[in-house]
Design a protein around this motif. Structure first.
Motif, mmCIF file in Angstrom:
data_model
loop_
_atom_site.group_PDB
_atom_site.id
_atom_site.type_symbol
_atom_site.label_atom_id
_atom_site.label_comp_id
_atom_site.label_asym_id
_atom_site.label_seq_id
_atom_site.Cartn_x
_atom_site.Cartn_y
_atom_site.Cartn_z
ATOM 1 N N GLN A 30 41.405 37.599 38.524
ATOM 2 C CA GLN A 30 42.803 37.169 38.477
ATOM 3 C C GLN A 30 42.831 35.851 37.740
ATOM 4 O O GLN A 30 42.018 34.961 38.013
ATOM 5 C CB GLN A 30 43.347 37.020 39.908
ATOM 6 C CG GLN A 30 43.710 38.375 40.501
ATOM 7 C CD GLN A 30 43.964 38.298 41.979
ATOM 8 O OE1 GLN A 30 43.036 38.046 42.746
ATOM 9 N NE2 GLN A 30 45.208 38.513 42.363
ATOM 10 N N VAL A 31 43.732 35.756 36.798
ATOM 11 C CA VAL A 31 43.717 34.564 35.941
ATOM 12 C C VAL A 31 45.139 34.105 35.639
ATOM 13 O O VAL A 31 46.004 34.909 35.273
ATOM 14 C CB VAL A 31 42.933 34.846 34.638
ATOM 15 C CG1 VAL A 31 43.480 36.062 33.912
ATOM 16 C CG2 VAL A 31 42.928 33.631 33.714
ATOM 17 N N ALA A 32 45.382 32.824 35.867
ATOM 18 C CA ALA A 32 46.644 32.194 35.449
ATOM 19 C C ALA A 32 46.323 31.287 34.273
ATOM 20 O O ALA A 32 45.419 30.452 34.360
ATOM 21 C CB ALA A 32 47.246 31.379 36.590
ATOM 22 N N GLU A 62 49.781 39.144 28.575
ATOM 23 C CA GLU A 62 49.114 39.619 29.787
ATOM 24 C C GLU A 62 48.494 40.987 29.550
ATOM 25 O O GLU A 62 47.383 41.263 30.017
ATOM 26 C CB GLU A 62 50.105 39.640 30.951
ATOM 27 C CG GLU A 62 50.587 38.219 31.279
ATOM 28 C CD GLU A 62 51.696 38.143 32.309
ATOM 29 O OE1 GLU A 62 52.248 39.203 32.683
ATOM 30 O OE2 GLU A 62 52.026 37.018 32.736
ATOM 31 N N GLU A 102 44.490 41.996 29.913
ATOM 32 C CA GLU A 102 44.108 42.987 30.923
ATOM 33 C C GLU A 102 43.357 44.165 30.333
ATOM 34 O O GLU A 102 42.784 44.973 31.066
ATOM 35 C CB GLU A 102 45.358 43.430 31.693
ATOM 36 C CG GLU A 102 45.912 42.263 32.535
ATOM 37 C CD GLU A 102 47.242 42.507 33.204
ATOM 38 O OE1 GLU A 102 47.795 41.541 33.765
ATOM 39 O OE2 GLU A 102 47.744 43.641 33.153
ATOM 40 N N SER A 138 44.038 40.870 36.230
ATOM 41 C CA SER A 138 45.463 40.649 36.470
ATOM 42 C C SER A 138 45.784 39.235 36.007
ATOM 43 O O SER A 138 45.182 38.271 36.485
ATOM 44 C CB SER A 138 45.772 40.804 37.962
ATOM 45 O OG SER A 138 47.137 40.531 38.215
ATOM 46 N N ALA A 139 46.712 39.117 35.060
ATOM 47 C CA ALA A 139 46.948 37.821 34.410
ATOM 48 C C ALA A 139 48.386 37.359 34.566
ATOM 49 O O ALA A 139 49.321 38.160 34.521
ATOM 50 C CB ALA A 139 46.597 37.912 32.929
ATOM 51 N N CYS A 140 48.571 36.053 34.762
ATOM 52 C CA CYS A 140 49.873 35.387 34.684
ATOM 53 C C CYS A 140 49.769 34.366 33.555
ATOM 54 O O CYS A 140 49.047 33.373 33.686
ATOM 55 C CB CYS A 140 50.193 34.656 35.983
ATOM 56 S SG CYS A 140 50.595 35.732 37.360
ATOM 57 N N TRP A 151 40.164 33.468 39.379
ATOM 58 C CA TRP A 151 39.534 33.948 40.618
ATOM 59 C C TRP A 151 38.722 35.205 40.294
ATOM 60 O O TRP A 151 39.146 36.017 39.462
ATOM 61 C CB TRP A 151 40.578 34.400 41.639
ATOM 62 C CG TRP A 151 41.327 33.341 42.348
ATOM 63 C CD1 TRP A 151 41.071 32.829 43.580
ATOM 64 C CD2 TRP A 151 42.529 32.688 41.907
ATOM 65 N NE1 TRP A 151 42.008 31.898 43.925
ATOM 66 C CE2 TRP A 151 42.920 31.789 42.923
ATOM 67 C CE3 TRP A 151 43.308 32.754 40.748
ATOM 68 C CZ2 TRP A 151 44.050 30.977 42.822
ATOM 69 C CZ3 TRP A 151 44.418 31.955 40.639
ATOM 70 C CH2 TRP A 151 44.788 31.073 41.674
#
Lengths: 338, 338, 338, 338
Positions: A168-170, A200, A204, A227-229, A244
């Protein structure tokens, strides 16, 4: 010395290509293309040089060509800084004319027979060049990933042997990633924009192809999910990522993997001393202070803590765009694909 | 009208308190305290007013007192904008003197008998005021959460009935959260700082207390976990959050929960029309455009998509600090805890 | 109540007009025009609201008209936020249709029979409306000056009785002055641009017309000279000016003139308590702290010192654009020119 | 190779000194001093490196000394990056100990026997070193001007032969000029601060000393006057100046003077190819694009127009501080003052 060219040499990424190629030890910059409006002018007159490094005077004398396959047919390799809507067709024509294309455009990244390469991660995918030749393409197309994908994937490279099932990545992405005119001052000043078109989706899918398995004929994507923001922030250069991982390893194992990581090759001119550098200070990496590590080619990681989670950072128009393509070309040249 | 005061009235949060209280319909601002150096001066001479709203002329005539329990002993409620190192002891003394303290400081937030309140979420926790009285405290202490905790927790309020077991959140926090002198221009300009001292710890504990269960004697924390990556970005006001949830509900259910959410009370002067507002535009919320919704008291959410993940945003020195305390005091007054 | 409209209501200045007119005590906002693409949509759907104040819900229901004279023919006054290339012709057509035009565009500012008005400075120039009528125009055109001209000229208003022969001014202008898309983030971030097209020319001619003498038939420009250096700086709203004057008066006389200045009229809804406010602090005015004085309609001055020189500041899209036009319209209405 | 040291090596200017001296062809960096707190640590551990260029690894091994004359007594030259309140006394002690001091501090700039030098402008003022020796000082003190003075004075150097009687200058100064902690983010973000303590006074006196006449015993200041308005703007590095001159020369003469200007010496390692560079583009110079010309040692000028007025720009912590001192030291060394 082989002859190289740049397609779309006057834009943000095009200028970075010219900067990186102007004094390259292996490549002789011979052709620069741009829109019809600029064709026929000297590069120094056609370009509005917007980088904060000095204008490369030698390249200034090159007369700009229109962006056509004919213009670059005598090059060994051309670098594509074209926008995606133009790149798709033009790159095919250039490759058909027998030229090797190293592209920063997204158009062909997910084509099954086009390698999507970060040299440190999947140099073996260059074998797809032979697949392209077998299918009748005289030249070839090799692509580098989207800028934020590169930061993420290169940061994950040291951890691949440890295994992980999800990411998971912002992102907090710099404005230069949108090009010189891509984002208005009024949009981004004192602001965060929590949306970047198609970004995004790229983050992904691209990392799974890059970290996938090449069996000599095709690439089987890796099985982890992303999963990216994606957010745009008021920073000139340098994408910062909060990451994460879903993985069952101790922080000590992960830290050691970062610190002991060594790129699986050496000797390429654009290659930094460290492709991934682990910073111990509790408040690093930071874009203004760390984006220029390794001349902009190093991805910095730090703030590793329980989760596991960490921060990653890299220069989006060097390691994340033009420098990525140039490094690919150096690998192609060294591996004798020309 | 009851008489209120502000402890630490000259700092960033203190000024916001004065702004919000200067023309309050229920509260009469009578006492402002600051350091010894300022005591004895008129507030207009003691303060270096740094907000972009006009200086409240009426409050300007108040003579500043030193920050002691004696100075505020005739107030019904005092608001604390003290730094944590001073707040701990001073707030205890003020509460012992029979005064109600609504504090923005972190010192007593996790005390078992001190309610940590967001009115929309856990008004019932105010019952801990009685516990404090039973234990011999003449006055009381009520706290509001850390600024980024408020944005997160209020954004989660509409989803609490749907259930979730885990939260991952990356924050992009404004520089005003560090106070007027908290972060140097050279540190944050053209930069992201991926570290804010103690911030992740607060975000990982406070929401569980706020959303915990009060049985009349104590609060049992909620069982979900929070994992936070806190970043400082070059934005004046407004914290933006990228949030992932561990929950098994459709996007449609979640969206409906956001859109149909109504605060469980009404009639408080500082309460916005919508405590949580769902924005449909694909690129919202954004701090510069959305932080002032509901006079800075609304938390905006948007970009809901698979994960489930979404973006949340609120004004960190209004809803995230001074406004949060004032809303708590309004609830305390209305619920007749005075 | 008279009916008013806004030409070009979706741009940066157009949105400010809508904000200022949505709840106006004298004017009923009836017509909003925009490009053909937006015509027929509700304003709330046609506009991408980019101001940091809440969207005026009432105006949101107005159906947008195309920008034609026919669309606004039933208005008493229309405000023009059109770009200069469109404004020239359209404003003539609207005025020919019998409507009063209060324009922020530069097209007709220097027309001999068009008043260029700052109410505090040259309300008497509205007499040119009669000249326009005499020449056969059914309606009229009244213009307000360029944004930086307004700040300069209004700051000079208190000093006009003292006399001065020359002005040198360096501006530091906000990015909102260029419109929402006018300046790219990459151009202005961490930067100063020492050039704004046509801006210095406007500052060097407009103040002389505004401070000129109207004899009932024409305006004789004032005799002082202006020399301007215009710079764009990374500020959202608020133009700051460093000003030198050629005049033989003591600092004490000048300071008193600033402090004792009173606008020569009162009672207009958009008029601030002080049109010019002298700030005593040694480091003021500053755009972020002072641009909103008087709801953005006050010009702040300060730092008066030998030279004589001083600093002036005002909100460029309120006092410097939309608010200037609205104030002109209020004066026109009160002076019974309709 | 001679041995050099840096007094106050951990601050903003101190770090620039270390950057410029780490690989210097003539100078061997041997001593770095800082506060007692840092003394005894390796430089790499004592410094919080905040520049966006890589940390000079060699200098990292130097053990930091306390800031005393004893610590640097074996140096041939020491560079002073001390704050003015410390510099006054310490520099006298170091010079008394027989060491040459090249200082960026303001303490001794206006001392009658201390040269205030920009090599291109007044190399002959170094003769004051002999005056210092004659008066019994074993070593010497040579100072460089205030950062904004350097930009102005060097920009005026090509015009000195043409003659001018007055200068009016408005500055837009970068935040790095205030040091790492000198200006809070909340003060300067989205803002202009029209006041910099003592800055206007320096700009109004220093240029006259620099351009004054040295008769072998003392410097007679030049007769022109300077009137300055100094502003801080949200730019990291690079001071921009809007300059008016009182002079009777054609724009053509002035332009030619700028374009034909050649520094009156050559061969110093830190000297740029062009000390003053005239840019023809209508919107240049700009800090982000032009501050790094000549490795930060070139002052760019442009936008010459009637007035006469023009824009000047230079890198404030390189040409305007550390680089200025290093260039002075190179000149001293070459001219055999050691």
């Amino acid at each position: 010395m082989i002859t190289v060219g740049v397609l779309g040499a006057t834009g943000a990424v095009g200028q970075r290509f010219v900067q990186l190629l102007a004094d390259h030890p292996w490549f002789d910059l011979g052709v620069l293309t741009a829109s019809e409006r600029s064709a026929g002018k000297k590069y120094r007159d056609a370009v509005n040089w917007r980088l904060d490094v000095p204008f490369p005077e030698g390249a200034g004398e090159i007369v700009v060509s229109p962006t056509t396959a004919a213009a670059v047919k005598d090059c060994d390799i051309v670098f594509s800084a074209l926008p995606a809507d133009v790149a798709g067709k033009t790159e095919l024509e250039v490759a058909a004319a027998g030229v090797g294309v190293c592209s920063n455009a997204s158009s062909h990244r997910m084509d099954p027979d086009v390698p999507l390469v970060i040299p440190e991660v999947n140099a073996d995918h260059l074998g797809l060049i032979d697949v392209q030749h077998d299918r009748g393409r005289d030249g070839f197309i090799v692509t580098n990933p989207n800028c934020s994908t590169i930061m993420l994937t290169l940061a994950l490279a040291p951890l691949q042997p440890l295994g992980f099932s999800g990411v998971q990545v912002a992102t907090m992405q710099a404005i230069s990633g949108a090009g010189f005119q891509g984002i208005a001052g009024m949009e981004i000043f004192d602001n965060v924009v929590p949306f970047i078109k198609n970004e995004e989706e790229k983050m992904e899918t691209e990392p799974r192809k890059i970290m996938g398995t090449f069996d000599g004929a095709a690439v089987e994507p890796a099985s982890f999910s992303v999963s990216a923001c994606c957010n745009r922030v008021p920073v000139i250069d340098g994408h910062t990522l909060s990451v994460w991982l879903d993985m069952d390893r101790s922080l000590e194992e992960i830290r050691r993997a970062f610190e002991e990581y060594v790129a699986p090759f050496s000797g390429l001119p654009t290659q930094p001393a460290k492709s991934v550098e682990y910073l111990k200070q509790p408040d690093r990496p930071q874009p203004r202070l760390d984006r220029n590590r390794g001349n902009g080619m190093t991805v910095s990681v730090g703030r590793l803590r329980e989760g596991p989670r960490f921060t990653a950072l890299g220069h989006n128009t060097i390691r994340g765009a033009a420098g990525a393509s140039v490094l690919n070309a150096e690998l192609i040249y060294k591996e004798k694909y020309l």
